[in-house]
Design a protein around this motif. Structure first.
Motif, PDB file in Angstrom:
ATOM      1  N   PHE A   2      26.301  -7.091  41.899  1.00 10.55           N
ATOM      2  CA  PHE A   2      26.481  -8.489  42.227  1.00 10.55           C
ATOM      3  C   PHE A   2      26.821  -9.255  40.962  1.00 10.55           C
ATOM      4  O   PHE A   2      26.506  -8.846  39.858  1.00 10.55           O
ATOM      5  CB  PHE A   2      25.221  -9.082  42.875  1.00 10.55           C
ATOM      6  CG  PHE A   2      23.996  -9.049  42.000  1.00 10.55           C
ATOM      7  CD1 PHE A   2      23.717 -10.096  41.145  1.00 10.55           C
ATOM      8  CD2 PHE A   2      23.136  -7.959  42.029  1.00 10.55           C
ATOM      9  CE1 PHE A   2      22.607 -10.075  40.345  1.00 10.55           C
ATOM     10  CE2 PHE A   2      22.018  -7.932  41.226  1.00 10.55           C
ATOM     11  CZ  PHE A   2      21.742  -8.987  40.382  1.00 10.55           C
ATOM     12  N   ASN A 151      33.102 -15.565  55.944  1.00  9.91           N
ATOM     13  CA  ASN A 151      32.341 -15.734  54.709  1.00  9.91           C
ATOM     14  C   ASN A 151      30.964 -16.305  55.018  1.00  9.91           C
ATOM     15  O   ASN A 151      30.764 -16.978  56.039  1.00  9.91           O
ATOM     16  CB  ASN A 151      33.059 -16.701  53.750  1.00  9.91           C
ATOM     17  CG  ASN A 151      34.509 -16.340  53.531  1.00  9.91           C
ATOM     18  OD1 ASN A 151      34.814 -15.342  52.916  1.00  9.91           O
ATOM     19  ND2 ASN A 151      35.407 -17.174  54.064  1.00  9.91           N
ATOM     20  N   THR A 251      30.003 -12.987  50.329  1.00 10.11           N
ATOM     21  CA  THR A 251      28.765 -13.739  50.504  1.00 10.11           C
ATOM     22  C   THR A 251      28.376 -14.389  49.187  1.00 10.11           C
ATOM     23  O   THR A 251      28.320 -13.717  48.155  1.00 10.11           O
ATOM     24  CB  THR A 251      27.626 -12.814  50.980  1.00 10.11           C
ATOM     25  OG1 THR A 251      27.991 -12.239  52.248  1.00 10.11           O
ATOM     26  CG2 THR A 251      26.322 -13.577  51.131  1.00 10.11           C
ATOM     27  N   LEU A 252      28.110 -15.678  49.225  1.00 12.54           N
ATOM     28  CA  LEU A 252      27.662 -16.404  48.044  1.00 12.54           C
ATOM     29  C   LEU A 252      26.218 -16.847  48.263  1.00 12.54           C
ATOM     30  O   LEU A 252      25.937 -17.661  49.143  1.00 12.54           O
ATOM     31  CB  LEU A 252      28.538 -17.635  47.796  1.00 12.54           C
ATOM     32  CG  LEU A 252      28.135 -18.495  46.591  1.00 12.54           C
ATOM     33  CD1 LEU A 252      28.368 -17.744  45.283  1.00 12.54           C
ATOM     34  CD2 LEU A 252      28.886 -19.822  46.591  1.00 12.54           C
ATOM     35  N   VAL A 253      25.312 -16.312  47.480  1.00 13.77           N
ATOM     36  CA  VAL A 253      23.909 -16.699  47.535  1.00 13.77           C
ATOM     37  C   VAL A 253      23.685 -17.797  46.500  1.00 13.77           C
ATOM     38  O   VAL A 253      23.854 -17.565  45.303  1.00 13.77           O
ATOM     39  CB  VAL A 253      22.988 -15.502  47.262  1.00 13.77           C
ATOM     40  CG1 VAL A 253      21.524 -15.946  47.228  1.00 13.77           C
ATOM     41  CG2 VAL A 253      23.201 -14.413  48.307  1.00 13.77           C
ATOM     42  N   VAL A 270      19.024  -8.005  49.237  1.00 18.66           N
ATOM     43  CA  VAL A 270      20.178  -8.840  49.561  1.00 18.66           C
ATOM     44  C   VAL A 270      21.446  -8.005  49.481  1.00 18.66           C
ATOM     45  O   VAL A 270      22.319  -8.058  50.362  1.00 18.66           O
ATOM     46  CB  VAL A 270      20.272 -10.055  48.604  1.00 18.66           C
ATOM     47  CG1 VAL A 270      21.578 -10.817  48.840  1.00 18.66           C
ATOM     48  CG2 VAL A 270      19.084 -10.991  48.800  1.00 18.66           C
ATOM     49  N   PHE A 274      24.120  -7.370  52.310  1.00 17.37           N
ATOM     50  CA  PHE A 274      25.376  -8.072  52.030  1.00 17.37           C
ATOM     51  C   PHE A 274      26.007  -7.480  50.765  1.00 17.37           C
ATOM     52  O   PHE A 274      25.876  -8.040  49.677  1.00 17.37           O
ATOM     53  CB  PHE A 274      25.121  -9.572  51.860  1.00 17.37           C
ATOM     54  CG  PHE A 274      24.347 -10.182  53.000  1.00 17.37           C
ATOM     55  CD1 PHE A 274      24.971 -10.453  54.212  1.00 17.37           C
ATOM     56  CD2 PHE A 274      22.989 -10.456  52.877  1.00 17.37           C
ATOM     57  CE1 PHE A 274      24.266 -10.997  55.270  1.00 17.37           C
ATOM     58  CE2 PHE A 274      22.277 -11.004  53.930  1.00 17.37           C
ATOM     59  CZ  PHE A 274      22.912 -11.271  55.138  1.00 17.37           C
ATOM     60  N   LYS A 276      28.876  -7.330  49.452  1.00 17.75           N
ATOM     61  CA  LYS A 276      29.876  -8.086  48.703  1.00 17.75           C
ATOM     62  C   LYS A 276      29.325  -9.471  48.349  1.00 17.75           C
ATOM     63  O   LYS A 276      29.968 -10.487  48.566  1.00 17.75           O
ATOM     64  CB  LYS A 276      31.173  -8.205  49.502  1.00 17.75           C
ATOM     65  CG  LYS A 276      31.911  -6.892  49.696  1.00 17.75           C
ATOM     66  CD  LYS A 276      33.170  -7.071  50.534  1.00 17.75           C
ATOM     67  CE  LYS A 276      34.187  -7.948  49.848  1.00 17.75           C
ATOM     68  NZ  LYS A 276      35.447  -8.058  50.639  1.00 17.75           N
ATOM     69  N   PHE A 277      28.130  -9.492  47.778  1.00 17.68           N
ATOM     70  CA  PHE A 277      27.527 -10.781  47.462  1.00 17.68           C
ATOM     71  C   PHE A 277      27.560 -11.067  45.968  1.00 17.68           C
ATOM     72  O   PHE A 277      27.637 -10.168  45.133  1.00 17.68           O
ATOM     73  CB  PHE A 277      26.088 -10.845  47.971  1.00 17.68           C
ATOM     74  CG  PHE A 277      25.038 -10.339  47.008  1.00 17.68           C
ATOM     75  CD1 PHE A 277      24.246 -11.232  46.305  1.00 17.68           C
ATOM     76  CD2 PHE A 277      24.842  -8.981  46.818  1.00 17.68           C
ATOM     77  CE1 PHE A 277      23.271 -10.778  45.425  1.00 17.68           C
ATOM     78  CE2 PHE A 277      23.866  -8.517  45.942  1.00 17.68           C
ATOM     79  CZ  PHE A 277      23.073  -9.424  45.246  1.00 17.68           C
ATOM     80  N   GLU A 278      27.546 -12.356  45.671  1.00 16.49           N
ATOM     81  CA  GLU A 278      27.368 -12.829  44.311  1.00 16.49           C
ATOM     82  C   GLU A 278      26.374 -13.966  44.335  1.00 16.49           C
ATOM     83  O   GLU A 278      26.092 -14.528  45.400  1.00 16.49           O
ATOM     84  CB  GLU A 278      28.690 -13.268  43.686  1.00 16.49           C
ATOM     85  CG  GLU A 278      29.433 -14.337  44.450  1.00 16.49           C
ATOM     86  CD  GLU A 278      30.806 -14.632  43.849  1.00 16.49           C
ATOM     87  OE1 GLU A 278      30.843 -15.353  42.825  1.00 16.49           O
ATOM     88  OE2 GLU A 278      31.812 -14.149  44.400  1.00 16.49           O
TER      89      GLU A 278
END
Length: 308
Positions: A2, A151, A251-253, A270, A274, A276-278
């Motif tokens: 991430f 998204n 995914t943007l956290v 996380v 997900f 592909k999250f950042e």
């Protein structure tokens, strides 16, 4: 893996001076009756260049947190409609705002409502943005994969079972006392609530739910009993196994650095749900969207501006 981006407090944020908020179009709030009998109220914020009907660009669905409503997201919804040229649906989740009251209040029910709302309006490839309770609702919708989601932006909550801050229980106590007192002025309600919450902005947020009755007293439009009985459900997360439920979209956290709801030790789980999250860290507490609105706006716009 991430990616983490940290937005300093003094970072200069860009704006678009050619457009102003007053150019975004807001229709009077509407209500959609779902097949399950729930009515969801929503505001539709059209982008400045939209003609008759919704823009054809991919929509954004914006969901508030516990004790909130679509009103809390009105200013930010206008900004996203302007900056991203996309329609923004700011919705009232069940038992909040102008939507239906129902004794059942858990994330599966909340997610089903949102899914039915998207299906009713024919909304595809949406971006789901949710804060707190809205964040978990958005994550459950994405993981169930019953509607096409492009998204995901969960704000200061994680896909784990984690106890709510004790503040929420105190808020319920304070709201009950206000109703029992039969207050006639909002200042009286605020005086009572001071015993349960020191922060004026948080008290003002809670008191947006206060309405005047025909008798002249004030009561809360949210069903306090239902929500009080559901606080344990709000700490839960119904999707338990990331091998069985996974969302592969971007995914943007977004998390507040002074909040404990998305701790570092939660990031591995996380990533399993997900992949592909950042992460974007914003110097704030749990109420990220109201404490640091410009930092939040910049993070979301940067994440979405090259995505449809």
């Amino acid at each position: 893996m991430f990616a983490t981006r940290v937005l300093p407090r003094n970072q200069q944020l860009f704006t678009r001076p050619a457009r102003t908020l007053r150019h975004t179009a807001l229709r009077p709030f509407s209500t959609t009756e779902l097949p399950n009998g729930i009515k969801l109220a929503y505001d539709l914020h059209e982008p400045p260049d939209a003609k008759e009907g919704s823009s054809r660009n991919a929509p954004i669905i914006f969901m508030h947190g516990l004790f909130g409503s679509k009103k809390n997201n009105r200013s930010m919804s206008k900004v996203f409609a302007r900056d991203l040229n996309r329609p923004v649906y700011a919705i009232d989740l069940r038992n909040h705002g102008d939507s239906s009251h129902d004794a059942r209040h858990d994330y599966t029910a909340l997610a089903e409502d949102v899914e039915l709302f998207l299906q009713h309006h024919g909304l595809k490839n949406s971006t789901l943005i949710g804060h707190s309770m809205g964040a978990k609702t958005a994550m459950v919708v994405a993981l169930r994969q019953r509607v096409p989601i492009a998204n995901l932006i969960p704000v200061d909550n994680a896909p784990v079972d984690a106890a709510l801050k004790s503040d929420f229980g105190k808020y319920v106590q304070g709201m009950r006392r206000i109703e029992e007192a039969g207050v006639k002025r909002q200042s009286e309600a605020d005086d009572i609530l001071k015993e349960y919450e020191e922060s004026l902005p948080i008290r003002q947020f809670l008191l947006t739910n206060l309405v005047r009755t025909p008798e002249g007293t004030h009561k809360f439009r949210i069903p306090i009993k239902y929500l009080a009985n559901s606080l344990n459900n709000m700490a839960d997360f119904p999707c338990k196994d990331p091998d069985e439920a996974r969302f592969g979209g971007p995914t943007l956290v977004v998390r507040g650095t002074k909040s404990h709801y998305v701790a570092d030790e939660m990031l591995p789980i996380v990533g399993r749900f997900f992949p592909k999250f950042e992460v974007v860290d914003i110097e704030s507490g749990h109420w990220v969207t109201t404490e640091k609105p410009e930092e939040f706006r910049k993070a979301v716009v940067e994440f979405l501006q090259d995505r449809e």
